[in-house]
Design a protein around this motif. Sequence first.
Motif, PDB file in Angstrom:
ATOM      1  N   LYS A  39      -1.023  -9.471  -7.664  1.00  0.00           N
ATOM      2  CA  LYS A  39      -0.892  -7.478  -8.430  1.00  0.00           C
ATOM      3  C   LYS A  39      -2.302  -6.979  -7.280  1.00  0.00           C
ATOM      4  CE  LYS A  39       1.645  -7.186 -12.907  1.00  0.00           C
ATOM      5  NZ  LYS A  39       1.089  -7.416 -14.701  1.00  0.00           N
ATOM      6  N   ASP A  40      -2.688  -8.384  -7.741  1.00  0.00           N
ATOM      7  CA  ASP A  40      -4.360  -7.380  -7.047  1.00  0.00           C
ATOM      8  C   ASP A  40      -4.361  -7.810  -4.974  1.00  0.00           C
ATOM      9  OD1 ASP A  40      -3.961 -10.714  -6.339  1.00  0.00           O
ATOM     10  OD2 ASP A  40      -5.700 -11.247  -6.352  1.00  0.00           O
ATOM     11  N   ARG A  41      -2.976  -7.620  -4.741  1.00  0.00           N
ATOM     12  CA  ARG A  41      -2.418  -7.300  -3.538  1.00  0.00           C
ATOM     13  C   ARG A  41      -1.767  -5.664  -3.477  1.00  0.00           C
ATOM     14  NH1 ARG A  41      -1.468 -13.009  -0.723  1.00  0.00           N
ATOM     15  NH2 ARG A  41      -3.023 -14.383  -1.275  1.00  0.00           N
ATOM     16  N   VAL A  42      -1.760  -5.475  -4.171  1.00  0.00           N
ATOM     17  CA  VAL A  42      -0.580  -4.033  -4.858  1.00  0.00           C
ATOM     18  C   VAL A  42      -2.533  -2.703  -4.960  1.00  0.00           C
ATOM     19  CG1 VAL A  42       1.009  -2.460  -6.355  1.00  0.00           C
ATOM     20  CG2 VAL A  42       0.640  -5.603  -5.835  1.00  0.00           C
ATOM     21  N   PHE A  43      -1.594  -1.964  -3.868  1.00  0.00           N
ATOM     22  CA  PHE A  43      -2.592  -0.373  -3.923  1.00  0.00           C
ATOM     23  C   PHE A  43      -1.914   0.699  -3.768  1.00  0.00           C
ATOM     24  CE2 PHE A  43      -4.139  -3.830  -1.350  1.00  0.00           C
ATOM     25  CZ  PHE A  43      -6.222  -3.706  -1.765  1.00  0.00           C
ATOM     26  N   GLY A  44      -1.834   0.692  -5.334  1.00  0.00           N
ATOM     27  CA  GLY A  44      -1.470   2.262  -5.471  1.00  0.00           C
ATOM     28  C   GLY A  44      -2.573   4.272  -5.149  1.00  0.00           C
ATOM     29  N   VAL A  45      -1.427   4.355  -5.125  1.00  0.00           N
ATOM     30  CA  VAL A  45      -1.796   6.157  -5.141  1.00  0.00           C
ATOM     31  C   VAL A  45      -2.758   5.780  -3.822  1.00  0.00           C
ATOM     32  CG1 VAL A  45      -2.739   7.766  -6.170  1.00  0.00           C
ATOM     33  CG2 VAL A  45      -1.318   6.313  -7.349  1.00  0.00           C
ATOM     34  N   ALA A  46      -1.976   5.483  -2.838  1.00  0.00           N
ATOM     35  CA  ALA A  46      -3.038   5.493  -1.714  1.00  0.00           C
ATOM     36  C   ALA A  46      -2.551   6.444  -0.715  1.00  0.00           C
ATOM     37  CB  ALA A  46      -2.865   3.986  -0.744  1.00  0.00           C
ATOM     38  N   THR A  47      -3.408   7.595  -0.060  1.00  0.00           N
ATOM     39  CA  THR A  47      -3.622   7.705   0.552  1.00  0.00           C
ATOM     40  C   THR A  47      -3.171   7.603   1.837  1.00  0.00           C
ATOM     41  OG1 THR A  47      -5.724   8.774   0.577  1.00  0.00           O
ATOM     42  CG2 THR A  47      -4.915   9.940  -0.718  1.00  0.00           C
ATOM     43  N   ALA A  76       0.945  -1.416   0.076  1.00  0.00           N
ATOM     44  CA  ALA A  76      -0.263   0.027  -0.329  1.00  0.00           C
ATOM     45  C   ALA A  76       0.783   1.153  -0.100  1.00  0.00           C
ATOM     46  CB  ALA A  76      -0.676   0.428   1.477  1.00  0.00           C
ATOM     47  N   SER A  77       0.924   1.869  -0.913  1.00  0.00           N
ATOM     48  CA  SER A  77       2.321   2.801  -0.959  1.00  0.00           C
ATOM     49  C   SER A  77       1.546   4.049  -2.282  1.00  0.00           C
ATOM     50  CB  SER A  77       2.898   2.732  -1.812  1.00  0.00           C
ATOM     51  OG  SER A  77       3.877   3.471  -2.234  1.00  0.00           O
ATOM     52  N   GLY A  78       2.066   5.818  -1.540  1.00  0.00           N
ATOM     53  CA  GLY A  78       1.756   6.678  -2.490  1.00  0.00           C
ATOM     54  C   GLY A  78       2.182   6.774  -3.932  1.00  0.00           C
ATOM     55  N   ASP A  79       2.998   5.440  -4.058  1.00  0.00           N
ATOM     56  CA  ASP A  79       3.498   5.902  -5.758  1.00  0.00           C
ATOM     57  C   ASP A  79       2.247   5.179  -6.611  1.00  0.00           C
ATOM     58  OD1 ASP A  79       5.864   6.554  -4.104  1.00  0.00           O
ATOM     59  OD2 ASP A  79       6.997   4.177  -4.363  1.00  0.00           O
ATOM     60  N   ARG A  80       2.682   5.465  -7.644  1.00  0.00           N
ATOM     61  CA  ARG A  80       1.561   5.240  -8.798  1.00  0.00           C
ATOM     62  C   ARG A  80       1.428   3.735  -9.022  1.00  0.00           C
ATOM     63  NH1 ARG A  80       4.320   4.653 -13.942  1.00  0.00           N
ATOM     64  NH2 ARG A  80       6.024   5.346 -14.070  1.00  0.00           N
ATOM     65  N   GLU A  81       0.682   2.989  -9.792  1.00  0.00           N
ATOM     66  CA  GLU A  81       0.741   1.293  -9.399  1.00  0.00           C
ATOM     67  C   GLU A  81       1.205   0.583 -10.314  1.00  0.00           C
ATOM     68  OE1 GLU A  81      -4.181  -0.486  -9.656  1.00  0.00           O
ATOM     69  OE2 GLU A  81      -3.196  -0.132  -7.682  1.00  0.00           O
ATOM     70  N   ALA A  82       1.627   1.138 -11.566  1.00  0.00           N
ATOM     71  CA  ALA A  82       2.002   1.125 -12.830  1.00  0.00           C
ATOM     72  C   ALA A  82       3.660   0.688 -11.905  1.00  0.00           C
ATOM     73  CB  ALA A  82       2.496   1.797 -14.174  1.00  0.00           C
ATOM     74  N   LYS A  83       4.293   1.887 -11.369  1.00  0.00           N
ATOM     75  CA  LYS A  83       5.703   1.385 -10.768  1.00  0.00           C
ATOM     76  C   LYS A  83       5.488   0.168 -10.045  1.00  0.00           C
ATOM     77  CE  LYS A  83       9.041   3.446  -7.164  1.00  0.00           C
ATOM     78  NZ  LYS A  83       9.399   4.555  -6.624  1.00  0.00           N
ATOM     79  N   LEU A  84       4.799   0.470  -8.942  1.00  0.00           N
ATOM     80  CA  LEU A  84       4.434  -1.102  -7.961  1.00  0.00           C
ATOM     81  C   LEU A  84       4.422  -2.383  -8.094  1.00  0.00           C
ATOM     82  CD1 LEU A  84       2.487   0.791  -5.125  1.00  0.00           C
ATOM     83  CD2 LEU A  84       4.501   0.972  -5.543  1.00  0.00           C
ATOM     84  N   GLU A  85       3.791  -2.805  -9.333  1.00  0.00           N
ATOM     85  CA  GLU A  85       3.637  -3.815 -10.433  1.00  0.00           C
ATOM     86  C   GLU A  85       4.462  -4.234 -10.727  1.00  0.00           C
ATOM     87  OE1 GLU A  85       0.267  -3.233 -12.750  1.00  0.00           O
ATOM     88  OE2 GLU A  85      -1.404  -3.363 -11.308  1.00  0.00           O
ATOM     89  N   ARG A  86       5.502  -3.990 -11.030  1.00  0.00           N
ATOM     90  CA  ARG A  86       6.840  -3.798 -11.634  1.00  0.00           C
ATOM     91  C   ARG A  86       7.293  -4.467 -10.518  1.00  0.00           C
ATOM     92  NH1 ARG A  86       6.644   0.940 -14.742  1.00  0.00           N
ATOM     93  NH2 ARG A  86       7.255   1.366 -14.056  1.00  0.00           N
ATOM     94  N   MET A  87       7.720  -3.997  -9.238  1.00  0.00           N
ATOM     95  CA  MET A  87       8.578  -4.077  -7.982  1.00  0.00           C
ATOM     96  C   MET A  87       7.559  -5.712  -7.882  1.00  0.00           C
ATOM     97  SD  MET A  87      10.391  -3.050  -7.184  1.00  0.00           S
ATOM     98  CE  MET A  87      11.699  -1.621  -8.860  1.00  0.00           C
ATOM     99  N   ALA A  88       6.643  -5.047  -7.821  1.00  0.00           N
ATOM    100  CA  ALA A  88       5.536  -6.524  -7.199  1.00  0.00           C
ATOM    101  C   ALA A  88       5.822  -7.825  -7.884  1.00  0.00           C
ATOM    102  CB  ALA A  88       4.321  -6.780  -7.263  1.00  0.00           C
TER     103      ALA A  88
END
Length: 272
Positions: free
Chosen positions: A187-195, A168-180
């Motif tokens: 990928k369904d456990r990745v939450f991007g741009v999370a305030t 769960a991160s404030g980073d954009r999802e596309a970036k997070l999915e590559r790391m995931a």
Amino acid sequence: MSVAVVFDSAGTLLRTYRMAKNILTGELLTDVETTILTFEDPERVLCVLHGHTRDFMTVSPDLLISKYLKDHDVGFGISCTRKLVEKEHIQSVLLEDTWATAGDMQECMRVIWSEVKENEVVALNNGLIVHMGKECIEFTVTAGGTPFFGALETITTLHDRGVCTYIASGDREAKLERMADYLGIPKDRVFGVATPSVKEQIVRDLQKNHDLVVMVGDSINDLRAMRAADIAVLSDQQSSVKPAELADVADHRIRDIREVLKIIPLVGKKAR
């Protein structure tokens, strides 16, 4: 016993290099904590741009960011803010700004790329800090990250133990999915741009289906999620200088991501 571990991204799973430029003064801020910079003023909103770094680098340095966003229909997400602001209001400020140029953003990008380009796995993120009171883009921001040594080992071992992991991160999802993908997190456990409020809600939702939920974070935007979690882990991997509120809420402090593996057995023992 069912256990879920929620990780922040930058500074927690990723060693992150950050650069910000103050548009109003021209000052460059090296390795700045962008969430803390945002929280210093209640009028600031940290926005993550959905456009690719490569595309931003190819345009004329004199081009206004506002014009680029309009012409290319670049979207954005709200990553961090201290107060509720309507997205439409933020968008109007972004699209009407007459100060920030592509060159301001490119200056940050070049510095960060020079830091991370030799790494095997790299994630880049670009954003803007908008000042709602002044109605302008106040800072351009670029962040580049690469997984901490031991991050892959930690996630793999948790999965082997039957522990569910999330990002769960404030980073954009596309970036997070590559790391995931690299770390083996679905990928369904990745939450991007999370305030901060979204992170908190993610923790509370997971608590409905898990006996214990652990939140691992490193910055002020993780505070609400750490308070909501059954176990709060504060990461000092990137910096041990933390706001007092974070230190107070933490059940554990770690200097190596692999220390999470020592905490999870304790969680299981505590639950029994």
